[in-house]
Write an enzyme that holds these catalytic residues in place. Structure first.
Site, PDB file in Angstrom:
ATOM      1  N   LYS A  46       0.833  -1.192   0.000  1.00 55.17           N
ATOM      2  CA  LYS A  46       0.000   0.000   0.000  1.00 55.17           C
ATOM      3  C   LYS A  46       0.878   1.256   0.000  1.00 55.17           C
ATOM      4  O   LYS A  46       1.935   1.262   0.643  1.00 55.17           O
ATOM      5  CB  LYS A  46      -0.771  -0.042   1.315  1.00 55.17           C
ATOM      6  CG  LYS A  46      -2.084   0.572   1.328  1.00 55.17           C
ATOM      7  CD  LYS A  46      -2.788   0.132   2.615  1.00 55.17           C
ATOM      8  CE  LYS A  46      -4.195   0.646   2.684  1.00 55.17           C
ATOM      9  NZ  LYS A  46      -4.665   1.533   1.656  1.00 55.17           N
ATOM     10  N   ASN A 128       4.726   6.473  -6.678  1.00 50.31           N
ATOM     11  CA  ASN A 128       3.413   6.776  -7.249  1.00 50.31           C
ATOM     12  C   ASN A 128       3.371   8.276  -7.542  1.00 50.31           C
ATOM     13  O   ASN A 128       3.289   9.092  -6.624  1.00 50.31           O
ATOM     14  CB  ASN A 128       2.322   6.384  -6.234  1.00 50.31           C
ATOM     15  CG  ASN A 128       0.945   6.828  -6.679  1.00 50.31           C
ATOM     16  OD1 ASN A 128       0.751   7.324  -7.782  1.00 50.31           O
ATOM     17  ND2 ASN A 128      -0.033   6.658  -5.801  1.00 50.31           N
ATOM     18  N   CYS A 131      -0.106  11.938  -7.970  1.00 46.67           N
ATOM     19  CA  CYS A 131      -0.526  12.685  -6.772  1.00 46.67           C
ATOM     20  C   CYS A 131      -0.426  14.172  -7.058  1.00 46.67           C
ATOM     21  O   CYS A 131       0.448  14.607  -7.806  1.00 46.67           O
ATOM     22  CB  CYS A 131       0.424  12.383  -5.614  1.00 46.67           C
ATOM     23  SG  CYS A 131       0.316  10.722  -5.032  1.00 46.67           S
ATOM     24  N   LYS A 167       5.846   4.683 -11.123  1.00 41.34           N
ATOM     25  CA  LYS A 167       4.522   4.279 -11.605  1.00 41.34           C
ATOM     26  C   LYS A 167       3.845   5.465 -12.277  1.00 41.34           C
ATOM     27  O   LYS A 167       3.511   6.458 -11.626  1.00 41.34           O
ATOM     28  CB  LYS A 167       3.683   3.783 -10.425  1.00 41.34           C
ATOM     29  CG  LYS A 167       2.323   3.272 -10.838  1.00 41.34           C
ATOM     30  CD  LYS A 167       1.699   2.509  -9.701  1.00 41.34           C
ATOM     31  CE  LYS A 167       0.353   1.953 -10.057  1.00 41.34           C
ATOM     32  NZ  LYS A 167      -0.217   1.206  -8.932  1.00 41.34           N
ATOM     33  N   GLY A 267      -4.306  -6.100  -9.569  1.00 45.40           N
ATOM     34  CA  GLY A 267      -4.933  -5.231  -8.572  1.00 45.40           C
ATOM     35  C   GLY A 267      -6.352  -5.638  -8.236  1.00 45.40           C
ATOM     36  O   GLY A 267      -6.593  -6.516  -7.400  1.00 45.40           O
TER      37      GLY A 267
HETATM   38  C1  LIG Z   1      -8.548   0.257  -3.845  1.00 50.16           C
HETATM   39  C2  LIG Z   1      -7.322   0.631  -4.628  1.00 50.16           C
HETATM   40  C3  LIG Z   1      -6.251   1.269  -3.970  1.00 50.16           C
HETATM   41  C4  LIG Z   1      -5.102   1.626  -4.688  1.00 50.16           C
HETATM   42  N1  LIG Z   1      -4.056   2.229  -4.031  1.00 50.16           N
HETATM   43  C5  LIG Z   1      -2.919   2.514  -4.712  1.00 50.16           C
HETATM   44  C6  LIG Z   1      -1.791   3.070  -4.025  1.00 50.16           C
HETATM   45  O1  LIG Z   1      -1.790   3.260  -2.797  1.00 50.16           O
HETATM   46  N2  LIG Z   1      -0.686   3.395  -4.777  1.00 50.16           N
HETATM   47  C7  LIG Z   1      -0.620   3.161  -6.125  1.00 50.16           C
HETATM   48  O2  LIG Z   1       0.407   3.453  -6.748  1.00 50.16           O
HETATM   49  N3  LIG Z   1      -1.664   2.602  -6.780  1.00 50.16           N
HETATM   50  C8  LIG Z   1      -2.804   2.285  -6.109  1.00 50.16           C
HETATM   51  N4  LIG Z   1      -3.857   1.704  -6.785  1.00 50.16           N
HETATM   52  C9  LIG Z   1      -3.750   1.427  -8.230  1.00 50.16           C
HETATM   53  C10 LIG Z   1      -3.434  -0.055  -8.496  1.00 50.16           C
HETATM   54  O3  LIG Z   1      -2.191  -0.427  -7.939  1.00 50.16           O
HETATM   55  C11 LIG Z   1      -3.428  -0.337 -10.025  1.00 50.16           C
HETATM   56  O4  LIG Z   1      -2.450   0.478 -10.634  1.00 50.16           O
HETATM   57  C12 LIG Z   1      -4.771  -0.071 -10.678  1.00 50.16           C
HETATM   58  O5  LIG Z   1      -5.841  -0.474  -9.844  1.00 50.16           O
HETATM   59  C13 LIG Z   1      -4.917  -0.758 -12.043  1.00 50.16           C
HETATM   60  O6  LIG Z   1      -4.795  -2.162 -11.935  1.00 50.16           O
HETATM   61  P1  LIG Z   1      -6.074  -3.162 -11.813  1.00 50.16           P
HETATM   62  O7  LIG Z   1      -6.992  -2.825 -12.939  1.00 50.16           O
HETATM   63  O8  LIG Z   1      -5.497  -4.540 -11.870  1.00 50.16           O
HETATM   64  O9  LIG Z   1      -6.709  -2.864 -10.477  1.00 50.16           O
HETATM   65  C14 LIG Z   1      -5.024   1.354  -6.081  1.00 50.16           C
HETATM   66  C15 LIG Z   1      -6.091   0.710  -6.720  1.00 50.16           C
HETATM   67  C16 LIG Z   1      -7.226   0.346  -6.019  1.00 50.16           C
HETATM   68  C17 LIG Z   1      -8.341  -0.368  -6.745  1.00 50.16           C
END
Ligand SMILES: Cc1cc2nc3c(=O)[nH]c(=O)nc-3n(C[C@H](O)[C@H](O)[C@H](O)COP(=O)(O)O)c2cc1C
Length: 308
Positions: A46, A128, A131, A167, A267
């Protein structure tokens, strides 16, 4: 089966190319009773900030056709509590642990990395950059090549000990320009990509389905869009790519690798089945065997082979 799933993301050796994506797998340890963490290629924890964050008001998640919206607001326990409480448990597992780092100023990012530099048990950092930069009127770091160069350059200097993955935000006019900038500023790998800003409204109340009004779209609905970003990035730079967006099946993994990804992250799929990453590792082994490809490298960039 004589299939070798090992991949190298720059200097980081992964047992296989399937990682859990940041924000969807907690700090990893919460899943240890459901998943054999040692089977995964890695876990991106996270997002970690300088201070603990409470996150956004509920509701934070909302289902959409072929996807999900989230506005968690980057809730986390803060980098110091992560190092003191989570990392000692995590480092007992034989898998790559990647610390996802975020901030609202360049100094925030540098401070989080500075704290992590003193800790043992991490394979890499993942920055990340989707932001807002509060010092630049809330403009997103990841959307402006100048800001990307600045934050990646500063993080690179701070991250003396470990590889730096960056990222990218998918909301950019020219992903190639952003990728080149991150590479020149010292990124060792690029994760492509984060969620897409989106909204869902309850038609009967007229209210947003999320407490934060808007959120990030993820899941199968974004896969074709992010897949193109991976391909565009692969054409532009030499830096290894981690593909992430809508991966649920082995076929999805093969598509990302064919488009140029060295590894992938899973994810949203973990929300419906927390064991999905472990299942994908097994499935990928079988798929390569059937395709008579004995390493993941053999299929990477195959799209290009077809176009000459
Ligand atoms: C509930 C949730 C929380 C996320 N928190 C972060 C985060 O803290 N940092 C980050 O770089 N990406 C975060 N993401 C983005 C995911 O790591 C990923 O890049 C994005 O969901 C696309 O992949 P997916 O379609 O497989 O979910 C989050 C995504 C979701 C759904």
């Amino acid at each position: 089966m004589a299939v070798d799933l090992t991949v190298h993301v720059g200097a980081v050796r992964l047992r296989n190319p399937i990682l859990a994506a940041s924000g969807t797998f907690g700090y990893g340890v919460e899943f240890a009773h459901l998943v054999d963490l040692n089977r995964l290629g890695g876990i991106v924890v996270k997002g970690l900030s300088r201070e603990p964050m409470e996150g956004a008001p509920a509701p934070r998640l909302c289902e959409t056709p072929s996807g999900m919206l989230n506005a968690v607001g980057l809730q986390n326990i803060g980098v110091r509590a992560f190092v003191a409480e989570k990392l000692p448990v995590l480092r007992k597992y034989d898998t790559a642990i990647i610390a996802n780092v975020f901030g609202y100023s360049v100094e925030d990012y540098v401070e989080v990395i500075r704290v992590l530099e003193d800790a043992e048990g991490l394979a890499a950092y993942e920055l990340n950059i989707s932001c807002p930069n509060v010092k630049k009127g809330g403009m997103q770091f990841g959307g402006d090549s100048g800001l990307v160069g600045e934050v990646v350059g500063a993080a690179r200097k701070a991250a003396a000990k470990r590889p730096l993955w960056v990222k990218l935000s998918p909301m950019v006019a020219d992903i190639g320009l952003i990728a080149r900038t991150a590479q020149s500023a010292g990124a060792d790998a690029l994760t492509v990509a984060n969620t897409y800003p989106a909204m869902a409204v309850d038609p009967w109340t007229g209210k947003s389905c999320l407490g934060n009004q808007t959120g990030g779209l993820s899941g199968p609905s974004i896969k074709p869009i992010t897949l193109r970003l991976v391909w565009e990035t692969f054409k532009t730079i030499k830096t290894p790519i981690l593909g992430v967006g809508g991966i649920e099946t082995v076929e999805d993994v093969l598509q990302y690798v064919a488009a140029g990804a060295t590894a992938v992250q899973v994810g949203t799929a973990s929300f419906t089945d927390p064991t999905v990453s472990q299942r994908l590792v097994k499935g990928l082994e079988r798929a390569l065997f059937i395709a008579k490809a004995f390493t993941v490298n053999e299929i990477r960039g195959r799209i290009f082979a077809d176009f000459g």
